[in-house]
Design an enzyme around this catalytic site. Sequence first.
Site, short mmCIF file in Angstrom:
data_model
loop_
_atom_site.label_atom_id
_atom_site.label_comp_id
_atom_site.label_asym_id
_atom_site.label_seq_id
_atom_site.Cartn_x
_atom_site.Cartn_y
_atom_site.Cartn_z
N LYS A 245 -2.52 55.76 33.58
CA LYS A 245 -2.52 54.96 32.35
C LYS A 245 -3.83 54.21 32.21
O LYS A 245 -4.27 53.91 31.12
CB LYS A 245 -1.38 53.94 32.40
CG LYS A 245 -0.01 54.54 32.34
CD LYS A 245 1.03 53.42 32.31
CE LYS A 245 2.41 53.93 32.66
NZ LYS A 245 2.89 53.41 33.94
N LYS B 180 -6.09 61.26 39.96
CA LYS B 180 -4.79 61.40 39.29
C LYS B 180 -4.87 60.88 37.85
O LYS B 180 -5.59 59.92 37.57
CB LYS B 180 -3.72 60.69 40.13
CG LYS B 180 -3.08 59.49 39.52
CD LYS B 180 -1.92 58.90 40.32
CE LYS B 180 -1.57 57.59 39.64
NZ LYS B 180 -0.38 56.93 40.02
N LYS C 137 -5.90 50.03 43.91
CA LYS C 137 -5.77 49.00 42.87
C LYS C 137 -6.59 47.77 43.19
O LYS C 137 -7.09 47.12 42.28
CB LYS C 137 -4.30 48.65 42.65
CG LYS C 137 -3.55 49.78 41.98
CD LYS C 137 -2.43 49.31 41.09
CE LYS C 137 -1.91 50.49 40.29
NZ LYS C 137 -0.77 50.18 39.46
P1 ATP Z 1 -0.49 52.54 36.52
O1 ATP Z 1 -1.66 53.33 36.02
O2 ATP Z 1 -0.13 51.37 35.68
O3 ATP Z 1 -0.57 52.20 37.98
P2 ATP Z 1 0.98 55.01 36.67
O4 ATP Z 1 0.58 55.79 35.49
O5 ATP Z 1 0.49 55.39 38.02
O6 ATP Z 1 0.78 53.43 36.43
P3 ATP Z 1 3.71 54.33 37.33
O7 ATP Z 1 4.46 53.55 36.33
O8 ATP Z 1 3.25 53.58 38.51
O9 ATP Z 1 2.52 55.11 36.62
O10 ATP Z 1 4.52 55.60 37.83
C1 ATP Z 1 5.67 56.15 37.26
C2 ATP Z 1 6.02 57.49 37.81
O11 ATP Z 1 5.10 58.48 37.36
C3 ATP Z 1 6.00 57.59 39.34
O12 ATP Z 1 7.11 58.38 39.75
C4 ATP Z 1 4.73 58.30 39.64
O13 ATP Z 1 4.79 59.02 40.84
C5 ATP Z 1 4.60 59.22 38.45
N1 ATP Z 1 3.20 59.57 38.18
C6 ATP Z 1 2.22 58.72 37.78
N2 ATP Z 1 1.07 59.37 37.58
C7 ATP Z 1 1.32 60.69 37.87
C8 ATP Z 1 0.52 61.87 37.86
N3 ATP Z 1 -0.75 61.84 37.51
N4 ATP Z 1 1.11 63.04 38.21
C9 ATP Z 1 2.40 63.08 38.54
N5 ATP Z 1 3.20 62.00 38.58
C10 ATP Z 1 2.69 60.82 38.25
#
Ligand code: ATP
Length: 331
Positions: free
Chosen positions: A200, A197, A115
């Site tokens: 968002k 990964k 990040k």
């Molecule tokens: P950001 O992009 O804003 O950092 P994010 O999409 O990584 O956010 P979070 O809100 O930080 O999402 O994570 C919420 C949950 O979703 C966590 O349990 C995280 O492990 C899971 N998660 C996020 N992205 C993935 C992915 N690509 N595959 C599986 N699990 C995920």
Amino acid sequence: MNEKKTILSGIQPSAASITLGNYLGAVKNWASLQDEYNCMYAMMDLHTITVRQTPAELRKNTVSLLAQYIACGIDAEKNLMFIQSHVPAHAELAWILNCYTQMGELQRMTQFKDKSAKHKDNINAGLFTYPVLMAADILLYQTDLVPVGADQKQHLEITRDIAARFNSIYGDVFKIPEPYIGKESARIMSLQTPTAKMSKSDPNPNGCVFVLDDIDAVIRKFKRAVTDSEACVEYKEGKDGVNNLLNIYSSVTGKTVEEAVNEFAGKGYGDFKMAVAEAVAEELRPIHEKYNDLMKNKDYLESIYKKGAETANYMSRKTLTKVKKKVGFVI
Ligand code: ATP
Ligand code: LTN
């Protein structure tokens, strides 16, 4: 409180919709745990401001996230749902735990490295101490199990380390939590860059499928998914795009990856991608319907997060008071 074990998890309201990665990696697992455990799920708005947000959007996204939790199958009667900033004990405990966390430990966190590379103009202290706030979220409720995607494993480890360190100084204050990480669904990758990964904040809009995307967009994104030039549906090292699609298919249909591979033997990538797209669309349609209904009833959503905050405030006070006594604050 009954003898069921406690689960806590949450997602940041950092976008208008959760992603297919959030859903398959986290929320779908939560729904399957709700009968066996006492479950608490928060909208992690304190974490969200580690990256600059538009205030009106953050407010909207937070309530929308609650509606998405429920639409994805989290029963408001069985699970406690609340907004993180409504429970001041999270920020209070985070401050205390900051003083029991080493700079070196935080410097190793890959999410911080990722990040801060992405947001070079705003590498704030909150981004650095993010895992300490997450530890506070978890430890406040004497949580047994934390269902998250594989990307959060390192944060769970530091949470356990902080808890063990605190306990070794002051006695058994915190329960040491266990991660709960699903298999195929643990790490859903970007459809465009299947080595990264699904997130968002994917700069390529075709890489990330949002749960609230309309069905046409979902199909279009899968049709464009990056695969390889072998034209053979099999699960093996180096076939990142195909492996990711197989994992997604297996997570939404409940079939094993082997069953999926057999099903597509002899078929081309076009058919395969279309089948994955249809399976995901099938999963998302009822979620959209439920979500749209819920968003028409803001009073209902408000009643849920208000009640959630009341209970979470009550529950968190016990651990926080104990911690304050231990460190020597006048109560
Ligand atoms: P950001 O992009 O804003 O950092 P994010 O999409 O990584 O956010 P979070 O809100 O930080 O999402 O994570 C919420 C949950 O979703 C966590 O349990 C995280 O492990 C899971 N998660 C996020 N992205 C993935 C992915 N690509 N595959 C599986 N699990 C995920
Ligand atoms: N850091 C998590 C979101 C999160 C969380 C938590 C997950 C904040 N606090 C407590 C589980 C338990 C993420 O997924 N990025």
